[in-house]
Motif scaffolding. Structure first.
Motif, PDB file in Angstrom:
ATOM      1  N   ALA A   1      -3.528 -52.565  22.272  1.00 46.28           N
ATOM      2  CA  ALA A   1      -3.789 -51.527  21.272  1.00 46.28           C
ATOM      3  C   ALA A   1      -2.506 -51.202  20.522  1.00 46.28           C
ATOM      4  O   ALA A   1      -1.404 -51.277  21.085  1.00 46.28           O
ATOM      5  N   CYS A   2      -2.663 -50.852  19.251  1.00 50.55           N
ATOM      6  CA  CYS A   2      -1.486 -50.553  18.422  1.00 50.55           C
ATOM      7  C   CYS A   2      -1.859 -49.530  17.351  1.00 50.55           C
ATOM      8  O   CYS A   2      -3.035 -49.310  17.061  1.00 50.55           O
ATOM      9  N   GLY A   3      -0.842 -48.911  16.777  1.00 51.93           N
ATOM     10  CA  GLY A   3      -1.074 -47.960  15.694  1.00 51.93           C
ATOM     11  C   GLY A   3      -1.541 -46.602  16.192  1.00 51.93           C
ATOM     12  O   GLY A   3      -1.402 -46.250  17.366  1.00 51.93           O
ATOM     13  N   ASP A   4      -2.126 -45.840  15.277  1.00 56.98           N
ATOM     14  CA  ASP A   4      -2.444 -44.434  15.550  1.00 56.98           C
ATOM     15  C   ASP A   4      -3.482 -44.237  16.648  1.00 56.98           C
ATOM     16  O   ASP A   4      -3.565 -43.148  17.220  1.00 56.98           O
ATOM     17  N   VAL A   5      -4.279 -45.248  16.965  1.00 57.01           N
ATOM     18  CA  VAL A   5      -5.295 -45.077  18.005  1.00 57.01           C
ATOM     19  C   VAL A   5      -4.658 -44.959  19.386  1.00 57.01           C
ATOM     20  O   VAL A   5      -5.283 -44.509  20.336  1.00 57.01           O
ATOM     21  N   GLN A   6      -3.371 -45.344  19.492  1.00 56.16           N
ATOM     22  CA  GLN A   6      -2.661 -45.217  20.781  1.00 56.16           C
ATOM     23  C   GLN A   6      -1.366 -44.431  20.612  1.00 56.16           C
ATOM     24  O   GLN A   6      -0.545 -44.398  21.515  1.00 56.16           O
ATOM     25  N   ASP A   7      -1.193 -43.788  19.458  1.00 60.69           N
ATOM     26  CA  ASP A   7       0.083 -43.115  19.193  1.00 60.69           C
ATOM     27  C   ASP A   7      -0.158 -41.730  18.612  1.00 60.69           C
ATOM     28  O   ASP A   7      -0.391 -41.581  17.419  1.00 60.69           O
ATOM     29  N   ALA A   8      -0.094 -40.730  19.472  1.00 59.62           N
ATOM     30  CA  ALA A   8      -0.304 -39.360  18.991  1.00 59.62           C
ATOM     31  C   ALA A   8       1.001 -38.761  18.495  1.00 59.62           C
ATOM     32  O   ALA A   8       1.020 -37.644  17.997  1.00 59.62           O
ATOM     33  N   HIS A   9       2.091 -39.498  18.616  1.00 58.95           N
ATOM     34  CA  HIS A   9       3.400 -38.903  18.334  1.00 58.95           C
ATOM     35  C   HIS A   9       3.978 -39.314  16.976  1.00 58.95           C
ATOM     36  O   HIS A   9       4.180 -38.476  16.100  1.00 58.95           O
ATOM     37  N   TYR A  10       4.232 -40.616  16.763  1.00 57.19           N
ATOM     38  CA  TYR A  10       4.958 -41.025  15.554  1.00 57.19           C
ATOM     39  C   TYR A  10       4.034 -41.078  14.332  1.00 57.19           C
ATOM     40  O   TYR A  10       4.365 -40.574  13.266  1.00 57.19           O
TER      41      TYR A  10
ATOM     42  N   GLN B   1       3.112 -43.100  11.837  1.00 64.37           N
ATOM     43  CA  GLN B   1       3.644 -43.492  10.537  1.00 64.37           C
ATOM     44  C   GLN B   1       3.175 -44.907  10.230  1.00 64.37           C
ATOM     45  O   GLN B   1       2.887 -45.693  11.138  1.00 64.37           O
ATOM     46  N   ALA B   2       3.137 -45.239   8.942  1.00 59.37           N
ATOM     47  CA  ALA B   2       2.726 -46.591   8.567  1.00 59.37           C
ATOM     48  C   ALA B   2       3.649 -47.633   9.194  1.00 59.37           C
ATOM     49  O   ALA B   2       3.193 -48.659   9.702  1.00 59.37           O
ATOM     50  N   ILE B   3       4.941 -47.340   9.189  1.00 61.93           N
ATOM     51  CA  ILE B   3       5.884 -48.349   9.683  1.00 61.93           C
ATOM     52  C   ILE B   3       5.816 -48.478  11.202  1.00 61.93           C
ATOM     53  O   ILE B   3       5.964 -49.579  11.746  1.00 61.93           O
ATOM     54  N   THR B   4       5.573 -47.374  11.922  1.00 68.63           N
ATOM     55  CA  THR B   4       5.463 -47.488  13.378  1.00 68.63           C
ATOM     56  C   THR B   4       4.149 -48.182  13.740  1.00 68.63           C
ATOM     57  O   THR B   4       4.086 -48.950  14.696  1.00 68.63           O
ATOM     58  N   ALA B   5       3.091 -47.913  12.953  1.00 65.95           N
ATOM     59  CA  ALA B   5       1.815 -48.607  13.186  1.00 65.95           C
ATOM     60  C   ALA B   5       2.004 -50.112  12.961  1.00 65.95           C
ATOM     61  O   ALA B   5       1.572 -50.939  13.778  1.00 65.95           O
ATOM     62  N   ALA B   6       2.683 -50.462  11.866  1.00 61.70           N
ATOM     63  CA  ALA B   6       2.921 -51.884  11.574  1.00 61.70           C
ATOM     64  C   ALA B   6       3.771 -52.508  12.683  1.00 61.70           C
ATOM     65  O   ALA B   6       3.473 -53.613  13.157  1.00 61.70           O
ATOM     66  N   GLY B   7       4.805 -51.786  13.109  1.00 59.54           N
ATOM     67  CA  GLY B   7       5.675 -52.323  14.162  1.00 59.54           C
ATOM     68  C   GLY B   7       4.918 -52.565  15.458  1.00 59.54           C
ATOM     69  O   GLY B   7       5.081 -53.602  16.105  1.00 59.54           O
ATOM     70  N   SER B   8       4.053 -51.622  15.808  1.00 54.23           N
ATOM     71  CA  SER B   8       3.308 -51.815  17.061  1.00 54.23           C
ATOM     72  C   SER B   8       2.234 -52.895  16.881  1.00 54.23           C
ATOM     73  O   SER B   8       1.842 -53.547  17.849  1.00 54.23           O
TER      74      SER B   8
END
Ligand code: FAD
Ligand code: NDP
Length: 323
Positions: free
Chosen positions: A286-295, A297-304
């Protein structure tokens, strides 16, 4: 439509996380299939950035880039290397039997591994009057709706104190005569840059320690929002504020309901990942906002998304018996 073919990798979701995962997986010759969603959770294929205007903090675009345009470019880049995109919403997955099954209303596909990148959606408040005046003065996307005639030269209210609330309030100043922000605490959660934008704007007034309790307006099909009831924490009093627009910017909920108990989720329904992007079922990432309640951001979603594709590639390579 069912197919007997077993894909190496299926990606669910079409925001920066999904398309970055697809780009990396396609370049690794995994021939990924990506389900982009059809207004899944009320968001267009391409994800949350399709509901914004200029994205100023995605590297590589010194003058900023239009959100929807950025997402079209990401899709094109993923497709160029061999990603197959279906504009369909995944309704269910079977992660209990291998190969896994992923089903939309048009097809059921099998895959050895899955990347979930289904993002998040804007939260609603559930106040009295919300359903009645939804799309008749109440919106969760100022960027999408601000230019409507019902908001022109009117007093408007944004709820929330994060980056979205500040961005939406600032954007609304182009259309409304005055923009209030109802902030439930006595401080903003937004970044300093965004805070400065609203604190210094002559058209924006912040209502500190204020909650929105109810929406009121006209009757019948043509009835639109006319005022809201506010609760002021400092004196415990309620008051009416005449506004023609109420814009929610109070955060998001992860799009994880289609997983229906097959993966470990946290209390807020975000997917729990361990060992980078690995989910509770081996072979599912899993990656992006569905597993990230903290960051978030578009770039953190892309990075993950990149991380998930590399993790999936390594995992598939380790499963020599199935590939
Ligand atoms: P999302 O962008 O949420 O995309 C997920 C996609 O998957 C959606 O299209 C959804 O419909 C689809 N989907 C969901 N369920 C399914 C399903 N069952 N089957 C198939 N598809 C499904 N970040 C920044 O860095 N800079 C900004 O300027 C910025 N501005 C923003 C402005 C607004 C108004 C908002 C709301 C957010 C903003 N963000 C910004 C945050 C950024 O948009 C998100 O962090 C990012 O888009 C998350 O990417 P994602 O790939 O995880 O998911
Ligand atoms: P956030 O979760 O960051 O902020 C939500 C805000 O709404 C908080 O101020 C919160 O209050 C408030 N809130 C939550 N529930 C309620 C409620 N029921 N009633 C009243 N207020 C409520 O969400 P955002 O959507 O603002 O941002 C999400 C992510 O997207 C962040 O990471 C943000 O940085 C990013 N983003 C970035 C942008 C940019 O960089 N240009 C633009 C937009 C978003 P409290 O603070 O009290 O919890």
């Amino acid at each position: 439509m069912s197919s007997t073919k077993i894909h190496a990798l299926i990606i669910i979701g079409s925001g920066p996380a999904g398309y970055t995962a697809a780009l990396y997986a396609a370049r690794a010759r995994l021939e990924p299939v990506l389900f982009a969603g059809w207004m899944a959770g009320g968001i267009a294929a391409g994800g949350q950035l399709t509901s914004t205007s200029i994205v100023e903090n995605f590297p590589g675009f010194p003058k900023g880039i239009d959100g929807p345009e950025l997402m079209v470019l990401m899709q094109e880049q993923a497709e160029r290397f061999g990603t197959t995109v279906f504009i369909e919403t995944v309704e269910s997955v079977d992660l209990k039997t291998r190969p896994f099954t992923v089903s939309s209303n048009a097809r059921s596909l099998k895959a050895h591994s899955i990347i979930i990148a289904s993002g998040a959606i804007a939260k609603r408040m559930g106040i009295p009057g919300e359903d009645k005046y939804w799309d008749k003065g109440i919106s969760a996307c100022a960027i999408c709706d601000a230019a409507l005639p019902i908001f022109r030269n009117k007093e408007l209210l944004v709820v929330g104190g994060g980056d979205s609330a500040c961005e939406e309030a600032y954007f609304l100043t182009k259309f409304g005569s005055k923009v209030y922000m109802a902030v439930r605490r006595n401080e903003l959660r937004a970044s300093k840059e965004m805070q400065d934008r609203v604190l210094q704007h002559p058209k924006i007034e912040i209502l500190w320690g204020t909650e929105v309790k109810e929406a009121h307006g006209g009757e019948g099909l043509r009835g639109t929002l006319e005022s809201v009831t506010l609760f002021q924490k400092k004196d415990g009093k309620e008051r009416q504020l005449p506004v023609s627009g109420l814009f929610y910017a109070i955060g998001h909920s992860p799009n994880s309901s289609f997983l229906a108990g097959q993966l470990t989720l946290d209390a807020a329904q975000y997917i729990v990942t361990t060992h980078n992007t690995q989910c509770s079922v081996e072979g599912v990432f899993a990656c992006g906002d569905v597993q990230d309640a903290h960051y978030r951001q578009a770039i953190t979603a892309a990075g993950s998304g990149c991380m998930a594709a590399l993790d999936a590639e390594h995992w598939l390579a380790s499963q020599k018996n199935i590939i």
